[in-house]
Scaffold this active site. Structure first.
Site, PDB file in Angstrom:
ATOM      1  N   GLY A  85     -15.628  30.611  20.902  1.00  0.00           N
ATOM      2  CA  GLY A  85     -17.039  30.928  20.425  1.00  0.00           C
ATOM      3  C   GLY A  85     -17.936  30.961  21.472  1.00  0.00           C
ATOM      4  O   GLY A  85     -18.888  31.695  21.839  1.00  0.00           O
ATOM      5  N   ASP A  86     -17.920  29.702  22.267  1.00  0.00           N
ATOM      6  CA  ASP A  86     -18.900  29.554  23.391  1.00  0.00           C
ATOM      7  C   ASP A  86     -18.475  30.447  24.742  1.00  0.00           C
ATOM      8  O   ASP A  86     -19.450  31.057  25.285  1.00  0.00           O
ATOM      9  CB  ASP A  86     -18.534  27.970  24.035  1.00  0.00           C
ATOM     10  N   LEU A  87     -17.296  30.683  24.929  1.00  0.00           N
ATOM     11  CA  LEU A  87     -17.001  31.340  26.084  1.00  0.00           C
ATOM     12  C   LEU A  87     -17.309  32.896  25.829  1.00  0.00           C
ATOM     13  O   LEU A  87     -17.580  33.788  27.011  1.00  0.00           O
ATOM     14  CB  LEU A  87     -15.480  31.214  26.511  1.00  0.00           C
TER      15      LEU A  87
END
Lengths: 404, 404
Positions: B170-172
């Site tokens: 989700g972050d990347l």
């Protein structure tokens, strides 16, 4: 995100991309370029097309990654077919390919070949392992890239076997580096720093770059990063929890979130429990903590608990699947699933571009096309008359639009 | 990839990014910009800094996502601190933030505030859910985004529970859209199509966009995409297989790969077996097929089988973990793990940027800095004299470089 765009509002308006990629890694990247306003000309093999046109369910699978592209059906084993692509490239800004090693050379479409017809071309090669690898000739299936890059090793139950990450991550990471690198080259060319450019995006290297945060564990401890299911090594409560009907995810990752969490559970007594005093304490007793929490969550449904927890600004939510997600309030409000109408065909369902700009825009312009749908239109635009097109079709240089 | 760069060879040379993000989503995105040549000024809270400076193991975790950045330690709750950032932004091209809703306004660093000091600023806001969402105030932990986006739902064993994708996906994913969108805006600004720009990158929407190929299954069948462990619904043999010592991955995904695979196994008799005649036949008998294959693979080690299969150009390989991968022949040859030397500190281990260019370059320039390492240098560059810096330090407006 609006459908009403002016040419200036699309960041890549006027940019043309000739796209010789298939399946996911290339196509998702060139779809990004198309969303940003580039005209993408998708060159497909006669009678066969992008392999993903055959992936079930058809055409829904293909449709999700091929909007904003014009399909031209050309036999690149013929000199006339190669000449068509050279003419497309002569007027283009970007050429992207993900063919097997040696293939573009055999088509006379290598970087050196295309620079002869366009000395400002940005040429991007996507491959499994790049041009200087012991695995150069190995077909780079996504699952292999996930295995060899370490992605699988961090995915799975504790004590269980390595699993896929579920998404075709090896492909999609490559897509994003493809888009990013082409944009960087377009910018440098616009500034006058380069004339043309060759870019190599190797899937394995791209996937490995995403290990960064996980590899930090290894760089600091000399140990592999473990598989943890949905648990966190140093945060609790964290992960998947069962309610009366379904599972939800909770990430009470700070001391104040823990306090708020106990309040929502009406279990402030836990705040005085020595086993759960600090984050470290809680992470040392994950099993008993989960047992206590799930005993409380059993009193109501997942919907109810998500509402209660979110009302207290605690990171908690449902575990959507690829069907339930489209009914989510956020997804509906932001209109993330879109329908693109097609004349004479079923509509295409797609996921909208996720980024919003203030004055710039992205768009859902051209719906996903059938194999060769724009062959005649593009040939006419590039100066071929009807008789020539007829000859090319008879000789099998361009397709008939019929899938084999 | 070379360390010897000229200013013109870095696509973003001369571009300055003021970076008010922390943990992964923002920092991985701004690291990409730094790799491409931008100067990234990382604004960190006095005495605390980026929260990921405290994530174990320290500083290895932080180091993997924070090269090519200058750290300045500023208290944004003070007017003097806000003024410092306004001065940085006045000379910058890009401002990126991932603070909580309402925070930049309280710092007087909203888009409107910064446009007053720089009317060509490209302002990028990363948030969990964007500014028009029922979840606007919900902290967007990666695990929550994986749950709510559907990523977890496609990850896990058949019949088992949904799992993390292992990587902080989700972050990347958000990182990559951040880099991409900023590059698109820089390009549009360079062409004169825009003056300044505001960009919103919502984590949940970014993650959902990656469902595309998986959601295609749902759009075509009205069924959720299933969890499959390492199996493929329509391809066999495919996935994880046990050799004498360890597991490997094999993806014999075409009829000719199946023929070649049987040859490597010295089991050409299987080609005449009715159960395995077509891909469809094989995918209907995955268990008996796996049993037969693993009986053969038990005769030798994973290393031996990988060599044999790869020699026949069959997609097969080891399942590396975050430690074993650095000894892989490809990874060693391409020098993907790099050491950045630091004066007076332990070296930093990082993963190199994965993309190669011909005339352009990426670089590993500045090694990851300690909290506030460039505070004095940057203040001096922006015209603060020693006495002023001393006063700001005494008043706690800028940090002392000591981690609290």
């Amino acid at each position: 995100m609006s459908e009403e765009t002016t040419p200036e509002s699309l960041p890549l308006s006027g940019v043309t991309v000739v796209d010789l990629t298939q399946v996911i890694a290339g196509p998702f990247g060139t779809m990004n370029l198309g969303d940003l306003g580039a005209e993408v000309i998708k060159v497909e093999a006669v009678g066969r097309g992008d392999r993903s046109r055959g992936i079930q369910p058809t055409p829904a699978y293909f449709d999700t990654i091929n909007r904003n592209k014009r399909s031209i059906e050309v036999d690149l084993k013929t000199e006339d077919g190669q000449q068509i692509v050279r003419e497309l490239v002569a007027d283009a800004d970007v050429f992207v390919e993900s063919t097997k090693p040696g293939r573009v050379e055999s088509f006379n479409l290598a970087y050196e070949d295309l620079r002869e017809v366009n000395d400002s071309i940005i040429y991007c090669s996507i491959s499994g392992f790049g041009s200087d690898s012991p695995y150069e000739n190995l077909p780079a299936w996504d699952t292999l890239v996930q295995a060899m890059s370490g992605i699988m090793s961090v995915t799975g139950e504790e004590g269980g076997q390595p699993l896929w990450s579920g998404l075709p991550s090896g492909d999609l990471i490559t897509s994003m580096y493809t888009t990013q690198s082409i944009l960087a080259a377009l910018y440098a060319r616009e500034r006058g720093d380069i004339d043309s450019e060759w870019i190599e995006v190797p899937m394995l290297d791209a996937a490995i770059s995403w290990l960064s945060a996980r590899a930090g564990h290894t760089f600091g401890t000399d140990e592999p990063f473990p598989r943890l299911g949905t648990r966190h090594p140093t945060i609790a409560p964290f992960g998947l929890f069962s309610c009366r009907d379904e599972n939800i995810v909770i990430a009470a990752g700070t001391q104040s979130l823990w306090t708020d969490f106990c309040a929502v559970l009406e279990r402030e007594d836990l705040l005085a429990d020595e086993r759960f005093e600090t984050m470290h304490d809680r992470s040392q007793h994950p099993e008993v903590l989960t047992e206590i929490i799930e005993a409380e969550l059993a009193s109501a449904s997942a919907d109810v608990w998500v509402d209660r927890l979110q009302a207290a600004d605690i990171p908690a939510g449902p575990i959507h699947d690829t069907k339930s997600i489209w009914a989510d309030e956020h997804v509906v409000r932001r209109n993330l699933k879109r329908t693109m109408e097609r004349e004479g065909r079923d509509d295409a369902e797609v996921i909208d571009h996720p980024v919003h700009f203030s004055s710039l825009q992205t768009h859902l312009g051209t719906p996903p096309e059938e194999l060769g749908e724009s062959t005649d239109g593009l040939l006419a635009r590039y100066g071929y008359d009807e008789a020539e097109i007829e000859r090319l079709r008879e000789q099998g240089v361009v397709g008939t639009g019929d899938d084999a």
